[in-house]
Design a protein around this motif. Structure first.
Motif: not given
Ligand code: ADP
Length: 225
Positions: A219-222, A199-212, A157-167
């Motif tokens: 492969e490696d660009r978002y 593992h956490y970075y990969v799962l967090a990126i996947e979650k942010l993709i899921e959330e739109g 949860e924190d990793t998702v939120n922190f990455i979202e804040k950064i981007i």
């Protein structure tokens, strides 16, 4: 972007802190009849305290309060205000950390008024003394400078939120819209000063993709949406 003071907490540290907390409760000569975990942060410490103190009654109250990691969003309130008959009982109310103290104050008031136990005492692993409105009866660390404890139970949860804040902040300030995975990981480590592991970075990126919020370009660009 301002850096956030974080501490990456391990499962072993949690077990050690709870063992110490249990010793403090025992040493005080007070024995609770029942443990109440404040959901969700108090769950693991409460369960460990039950083990170390040999207490078999464990219930929970959920206090809603915090939104995005490390930011206050709403006033604390009880999510499911059910009733329990606790007259004459001694209650140990447990949370992971006493930060503002708001959740603990709300939970304590609710239990006192609605469940009417004989006594409630509060135990937390950490107590952020300069900001907390109350002091727990039992705690392990007095924290004198505010810090975000990255506990293992909120790691994703924190990793998702922190990455979202950064981007989102980088997009607003610098117009940067595209990131590769390593850029995201490096920015995360730089701003939060911790490494939660691949593992956490990969799962967090996947979650942010899921959330739109992120879109996979290749492969490696978002792309930030
Ligand atoms: P309280 O201080 O009563 O625990 P808060 O409303 O300040 O309540 O915080 C609610 C919950 O948010 C905490 O129980 C904890 O799970 C989480 N939290 C708050 N501050 C921090 C922090 N500095 N580090 C890690 N988690 C925190």
């Amino acid at each position: 972007m301002a850096k956030v003071n974080c501490k990456l907490v391990s499962w072993d540290e949690v077990v050690g802190w709870c063992r110490e907390l249990a010793l403090k409760v025992k040493a005080s000569g007070w024995r609770p009849d029942l443990v109440v975990a404040i959901a969700r942060g108090g769950y693991v410490p409460a369960r460990l305290l039950c083990d170390f103190l040999d207490i078999h009654d464990l219930v929970s109250v959920q206090v809603l309060h915090w939104g995005r990691a490390a930011e206050i969003t709403a006033k604390a309130h009880i999510k499911h205000p059910y009733t329990l008959e606790l007259s004459g009982k001694r209650v140990l109310l447990v949370d992971d950390i006493c930060d503002t103290g708001d959740s603990i104050i709300v939970a304590k008031e609710f239990i006192m008024n609605r469940w009417k136990p004989a006594e409630i005492r509060v135990a937390t692993m950490q107590w952020i003394s300069p900001v907390a409105k109350i002091k727990p009866d039992y705690y392990v660390d007095e924290v004198k400078e505010w810090i975000w404890y990255q506990y293992p139970w909120t790691r994703l949860e924190d990793t998702v939120n922190f990455i979202e804040k950064i981007i989102t902040e980088t997009k607003e300030k610098e117009g940067k819209c595209e990131w590769c995975k390593d850029d995201i990981i490096n920015a995360f480590k730089e701003y939060y000063g911790i490494d939660v592991g691949e593992h956490y970075y990969v799962l967090a990126i996947e979650k942010l993709i899921e959330e739109g919020k992120l879109e996979r370009v290749n492969e490696d660009r978002y792309r930030v949406r």
